[in-house]
Motif scaffolding. Sequence first.
Motif, PDB file in Angstrom:
ATOM      1  N   ALA A   1      61.710   0.053  70.665  1.00 16.82           N
ATOM      2  CA  ALA A   1      60.794  -1.077  70.387  1.00 16.82           C
ATOM      3  C   ALA A   1      61.201  -1.369  68.737  1.00 16.82           C
ATOM      4  CB  ALA A   1      59.305  -1.182  70.473  1.00 16.82           C
ATOM      5  N   ILE A   2      61.717  -2.690  68.204  1.00 24.83           N
ATOM      6  CA  ILE A   2      62.149  -2.780  66.841  1.00 24.83           C
ATOM      7  C   ILE A   2      61.066  -3.871  66.531  1.00 24.83           C
ATOM      8  CG2 ILE A   2      63.683  -3.733  65.305  1.00 24.83           C
ATOM      9  CD1 ILE A   2      65.930  -2.868  67.642  1.00 24.83           C
ATOM     10  N   GLY A   3      59.928  -3.298  65.768  1.00 23.56           N
ATOM     11  CA  GLY A   3      59.075  -4.259  65.191  1.00 23.56           C
ATOM     12  C   GLY A   3      59.321  -4.847  63.652  1.00 23.56           C
ATOM     13  N   SER A   4      59.125  -6.289  63.721  1.00 18.93           N
ATOM     14  CA  SER A   4      59.235  -6.741  62.396  1.00 18.93           C
ATOM     15  C   SER A   4      58.131  -6.623  61.434  1.00 18.93           C
ATOM     16  CB  SER A   4      59.476  -8.217  62.569  1.00 18.93           C
ATOM     17  OG  SER A   4      58.351  -9.007  63.132  1.00 18.93           O
ATOM     18  N   GLY A   5      56.864  -6.354  62.087  1.00 17.44           N
ATOM     19  CA  GLY A   5      55.632  -6.440  61.489  1.00 17.44           C
ATOM     20  C   GLY A   5      54.876  -7.555  61.036  1.00 17.44           C
ATOM     21  N   LYS A   6      55.627  -8.785  61.700  1.00 13.76           N
ATOM     22  CA  LYS A   6      54.905  -9.900  61.233  1.00 13.76           C
ATOM     23  C   LYS A   6      54.990 -10.894  62.589  1.00 13.76           C
ATOM     24  CE  LYS A   6      56.411  -9.656  56.500  1.00 13.76           C
ATOM     25  NZ  LYS A   6      57.428 -10.306  55.355  1.00 13.76           N
ATOM     26  N   PRO A   7      54.034 -11.687  62.783  1.00 14.97           N
ATOM     27  CA  PRO A   7      52.727 -11.761  62.022  1.00 14.97           C
ATOM     28  C   PRO A   7      51.914 -10.593  62.561  1.00 14.97           C
ATOM     29  CG  PRO A   7      52.611 -13.386  63.976  1.00 14.97           C
ATOM     30  CD  PRO A   7      54.333 -12.869  63.854  1.00 14.97           C
ATOM     31  N   ILE A   8      50.818 -10.319  61.551  1.00 18.58           N
ATOM     32  CA  ILE A   8      49.898  -9.223  62.190  1.00 18.58           C
ATOM     33  C   ILE A   8      49.440  -9.357  63.483  1.00 18.58           C
ATOM     34  CG2 ILE A   8      47.573  -8.244  61.506  1.00 18.58           C
ATOM     35  CD1 ILE A   8      48.299  -8.787  58.487  1.00 18.58           C
ATOM     36  N   GLY A   9      49.262  -8.615  64.253  1.00 15.65           N
ATOM     37  CA  GLY A   9      48.679  -8.564  65.643  1.00 15.65           C
ATOM     38  C   GLY A   9      49.052  -7.438  66.488  1.00 15.65           C
ATOM     39  N   VAL A  10      49.186  -7.568  67.861  1.00 18.78           N
ATOM     40  CA  VAL A  10      49.370  -6.557  68.613  1.00 18.78           C
ATOM     41  C   VAL A  10      50.253  -6.903  69.944  1.00 18.78           C
ATOM     42  CG1 VAL A  10      47.335  -5.128  68.108  1.00 18.78           C
ATOM     43  CG2 VAL A  10      47.213  -6.771  69.856  1.00 18.78           C
ATOM     44  N   THR A  11      50.884  -5.983  70.374  1.00 24.19           N
ATOM     45  CA  THR A  11      51.614  -6.089  71.779  1.00 24.19           C
ATOM     46  C   THR A  11      50.958  -5.286  72.896  1.00 24.19           C
ATOM     47  OG1 THR A  11      53.554  -7.002  70.737  1.00 24.19           O
ATOM     48  CG2 THR A  11      53.533  -6.120  73.058  1.00 24.19           C
ATOM     49  N   ARG A  12      50.342  -5.521  73.708  1.00 18.62           N
ATOM     50  CA  ARG A  12      49.463  -4.729  74.813  1.00 18.62           C
ATOM     51  C   ARG A  12      50.264  -4.372  75.870  1.00 18.62           C
ATOM     52  NH1 ARG A  12      48.190  -7.019  79.506  1.00 18.62           N
ATOM     53  NH2 ARG A  12      47.686  -9.274  79.640  1.00 18.62           N
ATOM     54  N   SER A  13      50.050  -3.169  76.491  1.00 20.58           N
ATOM     55  CA  SER A  13      50.343  -2.618  77.821  1.00 20.58           C
ATOM     56  C   SER A  13      49.991  -3.740  78.926  1.00 20.58           C
ATOM     57  CB  SER A  13      49.882  -1.448  77.929  1.00 20.58           C
ATOM     58  OG  SER A  13      48.485  -1.467  78.205  1.00 20.58           O
TER      59      SER A  13
END
Length: 240
Positions: free
Chosen positions: A64-76
Motif C-alpha cells: 500500500a502506497i500512501g500519499s498521506g493526504k487528505p488526513i483520514g483513514v482506510t478501513r478493513s
Amino acid sequence: MLRRVSFSVAILAVCLAAPSYADEPNPRGALVNGDGPGWVMLDGDDFVRVNGDDKTLVWNGSLAIGSGKPIGVTRSVKQYKNFELLIEWQHKEFAGNSGVFVWVPESALNQLPPDELPNAGIEIQMLDHGYKAKYLRDGGKPPLFFSTNGDVFAVGESTMTPFEPLSPNGSRSFPSEDRSKGFGSWNHYYVRAINGEVRLWVNGAEVSGGRDCNPSEGYLCLESEGAPILFRNIRIRELP
C-alpha cells in the motif's frame, strides 16, 4: 494520473529492492512472520476508502502506497475482535506521522469528512523520529506527550487503561524501550489484541499496550496524516 503512476512505480522499485526487516539481525529474538495456520495476507480487496481520495492509498498487490493526504483513514472490509496483526511500514520523509487503528466502531466512520480522523478506536502510532525535532522547532514544549517508538492509546470516545510506562499526561502507553527505525527504513509491528487487551511488539520486542479497551471489536484502519508512507506484509490471524 501519469504523475501518480510514476510515483507509485518509483516507490515500488525502492520497496522491492530493500531487504525485509525480518531478514536483518535481531538481538531480541525471532520476529513473528505471519506464517502458519490461520494467517491471511491482506491487500486492497480487504480495505475500503473512508474519507480519502483515489491517490490517498494506492495498492500494488499487498503493498500500500500512501500519499498521506487528505488526513483520514482506510478501513478493513471486516470487523475484528480477537486477532494477531503483522504490519510493516516505512515513512518516506522526515517527521512522518501515521498509524494503524484497531477496534474502530462503525459509528466513528460513518460520513467522516476529509481531513478528520475517527473519534474512537485504539491507535498504534507510527511516528518518525524527526517528528520530535519538528515539534520542538515549531514551538512545542517539553514534557512531550508522545514518543516515536510505538505509543498505544485510546482515541476520542474510546477508553483504555494503558500499560506503564505512561506519557506525562497518563493517557498513552509509552514504549518501554527505543526500537523504531527512522524514515527510509522498514519497521515491523506485531499486535496481539485479545479480550479488550492490546499489546505491541516493535521490531521483535514487546514495548507497549493496554487493557480494558472499550470498544474491543471493530475495524482496522490505516491512517493518513499528511506524510507519504508505505505499508506491506499486512497479515492477520483471527482468534477465538
